[in-house]
Design an enzyme around this catalytic site. Structure first.
Site, short mmCIF file in Angstrom:
data_model
loop_
_atom_site.label_atom_id
_atom_site.label_comp_id
_atom_site.label_asym_id
_atom_site.label_seq_id
_atom_site.Cartn_x
_atom_site.Cartn_y
_atom_site.Cartn_z
N ASP A 1 0.84 -1.20 0.00
CA ASP A 1 0.00 0.00 0.00
C ASP A 1 0.87 1.25 0.00
O ASP A 1 0.63 2.19 -0.76
CB ASP A 1 -0.92 -0.03 1.22
N GLU B 1 -2.03 -5.22 -3.70
CA GLU B 1 -1.08 -4.53 -2.83
C GLU B 1 -0.09 -5.51 -2.21
O GLU B 1 1.11 -5.19 -2.06
CB GLU B 1 -1.82 -3.76 -1.75
#
Length: 227
Positions: free
Chosen positions: A43, A115
């Protein structure tokens, strides 16, 4: 060629340590060695990579415009589109409950997996290689994105909709935090009043409070068919 070879070709990256890819594909419902820590790492790397790309691509845009474009490019629906292009649902390891509930199709799980793969790549071959792979994934999306009013995150779009209807603003409340400090899952409850003046409550999870709130707002926008 095994099934992970095919996935590596789809994402345009060959792992030195295939165990990292396997972990990135493993949902917490399937094993204790799951992908949430990798998701946390990925992320941050994704946000940095897209922020840097936009900074150079739009030298005249201010911070607000850049932030809105970044939010559009890294939000859950966009990541889920990438996941479907890679057919990640065919490769993920899910617990029996998630499988029965169609977890391999759920946007939040698909987005988290993207992610996690980013995090896995960074541990496998470093940041420079990973950012280049991300840029390859986003080449068309970056070419198409333009600054403008449509570049708003879910919370902003929901707030503006409610204001336009003269309805109370949504309230967000963290109702649960699971996991250790470095790998937490936040559960957020969001309350809104619909156009029919009916109170509605939505619950969503994320690896940060921000992501959980955005996921809840996205859920509301879809449920109430708010464009």
């Amino acid at each position: 060629m095994n099934h992970l070879d095919r996935l590596e070709r789809k994402i345009g990256y060959r792992f030195n340590d295939i165990a990292l890819l396997k972990q990135a594909l493993t949902h917490r419902s399937a094993a204790t060695q799951h992908n949430e820590r990798l998701e946390f790492l990925g992320d941050s790397i994704l946000n940095f990579t897209i922020a840097e790309a936009l900074y150079h691509q739009f030298p005249r845009c201010n911070e607000g415009e850049l932030s809105r474009m970044r939010a559009t490019l890294v939000r859950e629906p966009t990541l889920a589109i990438l996941a479907r292009q890679f057919e990640l649902g065919d490769y993920m390891s899910l617990g029996s409950g998630e499988l029965k509930n169609g977890g391999f199709r759920r946007e939040s799980i698909l987005a988290d997996c993207v992610e996690a793969i980013i995090g896995a790549m960074s541990l496998d071959q470093g940041l420079a290689v990973t950012t280049q792979v991300i840029r390859n994934w986003y080449q068309q999306l970056l070419a198409e994105i333009k600054p403008g009013d449509n570049q708003k995150d879910a919370k902003t779009r929901l707030q503006e909709y409610l204001q336009g209807k003269h309805l109370p603003l949504p309230t967000y409340e963290v109702v649960n935090i699971q996991g250790e400090a470095h790998c937490q899952i936040f559960t957020v409850k969001c309350k809104v009043k619909s156009a029919e003046k009916i109170d509605r409550t939505f619950v969503a999870k994320g690896s940060s409070r921000r992501k959980a709130e955005q996921a809840a707002a996205e859920q509301i926008l879809k449920e109430l068919d708010i464009k």
